[in-house]
Design an enzyme around this catalytic site. Structure first.
Site, PDB file in Angstrom:
ATOM      1  N   SER A 171       0.844  -1.197   0.000  1.00 31.27           N
ATOM      2  CA  SER A 171       0.000   0.000   0.000  1.00 31.27           C
ATOM      3  C   SER A 171       0.872   1.237   0.000  1.00 31.27           C
ATOM      4  O   SER A 171       1.975   1.236   0.564  1.00 31.27           O
ATOM      5  CB  SER A 171      -0.899   0.009   1.245  1.00 31.27           C
ATOM      6  OG  SER A 171      -1.555   1.254   1.390  1.00 31.27           O
ATOM      7  N   TYR A 219      -0.917  -0.444  10.048  1.00 30.76           N
ATOM      8  CA  TYR A 219      -1.108  -0.875   8.662  1.00 30.76           C
ATOM      9  C   TYR A 219       0.088  -0.471   7.797  1.00 30.76           C
ATOM     10  O   TYR A 219       0.576  -1.263   6.982  1.00 30.76           O
ATOM     11  CB  TYR A 219      -2.391  -0.253   8.135  1.00 30.76           C
ATOM     12  CG  TYR A 219      -2.812  -0.688   6.755  1.00 30.76           C
ATOM     13  CD1 TYR A 219      -3.323  -1.962   6.530  1.00 30.76           C
ATOM     14  CD2 TYR A 219      -2.731   0.193   5.671  1.00 30.76           C
ATOM     15  CE1 TYR A 219      -3.732  -2.353   5.258  1.00 30.76           C
ATOM     16  CE2 TYR A 219      -3.142  -0.189   4.401  1.00 30.76           C
ATOM     17  CZ  TYR A 219      -3.631  -1.462   4.200  1.00 30.76           C
ATOM     18  OH  TYR A 219      -4.035  -1.848   2.950  1.00 30.76           O
ATOM     19  N   LYS A 267       2.560  -3.010   5.754  1.00 31.91           N
ATOM     20  CA  LYS A 267       2.633  -2.976   4.294  1.00 31.91           C
ATOM     21  C   LYS A 267       4.035  -2.665   3.782  1.00 31.91           C
ATOM     22  O   LYS A 267       4.436  -3.157   2.720  1.00 31.91           O
ATOM     23  CB  LYS A 267       1.622  -1.957   3.754  1.00 31.91           C
ATOM     24  CG  LYS A 267       0.175  -2.412   3.897  1.00 31.91           C
ATOM     25  CD  LYS A 267      -0.061  -3.724   3.170  1.00 31.91           C
ATOM     26  CE  LYS A 267      -1.534  -4.124   3.162  1.00 31.91           C
ATOM     27  NZ  LYS A 267      -1.756  -5.396   2.448  1.00 31.91           N
TER      28      LYS A 267
END
Length: 302
Positions: free
Chosen positions: A149, A162, A166
């Site tokens: 991401s 997150y 990622k």
């Protein structure tokens, strides 16, 4: 492109993963549709999403099997690969798409919010890849495709967990690519720009926010699927250790971290010298890096 191939896709019951599964099936692959049917934050679970996607593939004449495993559990993750071999005889590609979000500003993030996101988004891909590797080594071929991401590549507000997962996934992919090159196995990453359940929580209260969300909604998940099908195919046998991005009809290749400026002080650096000499010399490079991110990624990271 994928006739005779078997592809396992995690998080394939809804959103981006579902589009990947349908497209790979249209390209001829037998698909393991993995999805435990959890909520966006990882809670609950139901068989519906995975079974519906698998049934839709079979209805259009393809081959698919639904797997409900949680990738964060090593034994459960291994069942994804075992199902591929048991039902279709082999495994040719693994697509690590499953993910959860537990967004909150950094100083309010709980240990549970941190570990749950890391376990699914980073440890999960490790588990699935580890299970597939013996088969890939034996057949001297295979493709790992990981969904990273821009939240990890350039950062994002309220997503320390997150983002860390990622960007860690990129590092995992690069190391797998180096370790497995000698046996013909490749590993690549894709940073998707698409409207999905994972981006539906973006605020849309002010006119500016509403406009941003409308732009995101034009980025449909199906646009990402052709790159996945290519990377899973034999046509991509020489493509490895790369980071791609997909935004609508645009496919981009990301650069990797590299030195952009350096200074040497023969007598060695002091903190004061760094403040007075090094930082002023580096500031133009700081600004250019920020300008590039703002130009290339005018929309929220996803």
């Amino acid at each position: 492109m994928l006739e005779g191939k078997v592809v396992a896709i995690t998080g394939a019951g809804r959103g981006i993963g579902r589009e990947l599964a349908l497209h790979c099936a249209r390209e001829g692959a037998a698909v393991i549709v993995n999805d435990p049917g959890v909520a966006q934050g990882g809670d609950g679970g139901e068989s519906g999403p995975a079974e519906t996607t698998a049934a839709d593939i079979r209805a259009m004449g393809g081959k698919a099997y639904a797997n409900l495993a949680n990738v964060a559990d090593p034994k459960a993750a291994a069942s994804i690969i075992e199902d591929a071999v048991h039902h279709f005889g082999r495994i040719d590609a693994v697509v690590n798409n499953a993910g959860i979000l537990r967004d909150t500003i950094w100083h309010k993030m709980s240990h549970e919010d941190w570990t749950s996101v890391i376990e699914v988004n980073l440890t999960g891909p490790f588990n699935v890849c580890k299970a597939a590797t013996p088969y890939f080594r034996e057949q001297q071929s295979g493709s790992f495709i990981h969904f990273t991401s821009t939240s990890g590549l350039i950062g994002n507000l309220g997503q320390a967990n997150y983002s860390a997962a990622k960007l860690g996934l990129v590092a995992l992919s690069q190391s797998i690519a180096l370790d497995m090159a000698r046996v013909g196995v490749r590993s690549n990453c894709i940073a998707p720009f698409a409207w999905s359940r994972m981006t539906a929580s973006i605020p849309s209260e002010t006119p500016e926010q509403k406009a941003r969300v409308e732009r995101l909604k034009t980025m449909s998940a199906d646009k990402i699927a052709p790159l996945v099908a290519f990377l899973a195919s034999d046509a991509a046998k020489d493509v490895t250790n790369q980071i791609f991005g997909v935004r609508k009809n645009e496919i981009m290749l990301f650069s990797k971290p590299r030195p952009v400026r350096s200074m040497v002080k023969l007598e060695g650096w002091t903190a004061q010298a760094i403040a007075e000499e090094l930082i002023p010399a580096f500031r133009p490079a700081f600004a250019r890096a920020d300008e590039v991110s703002a130009h290339v990624f005018p929309y929220d990271p996803v």
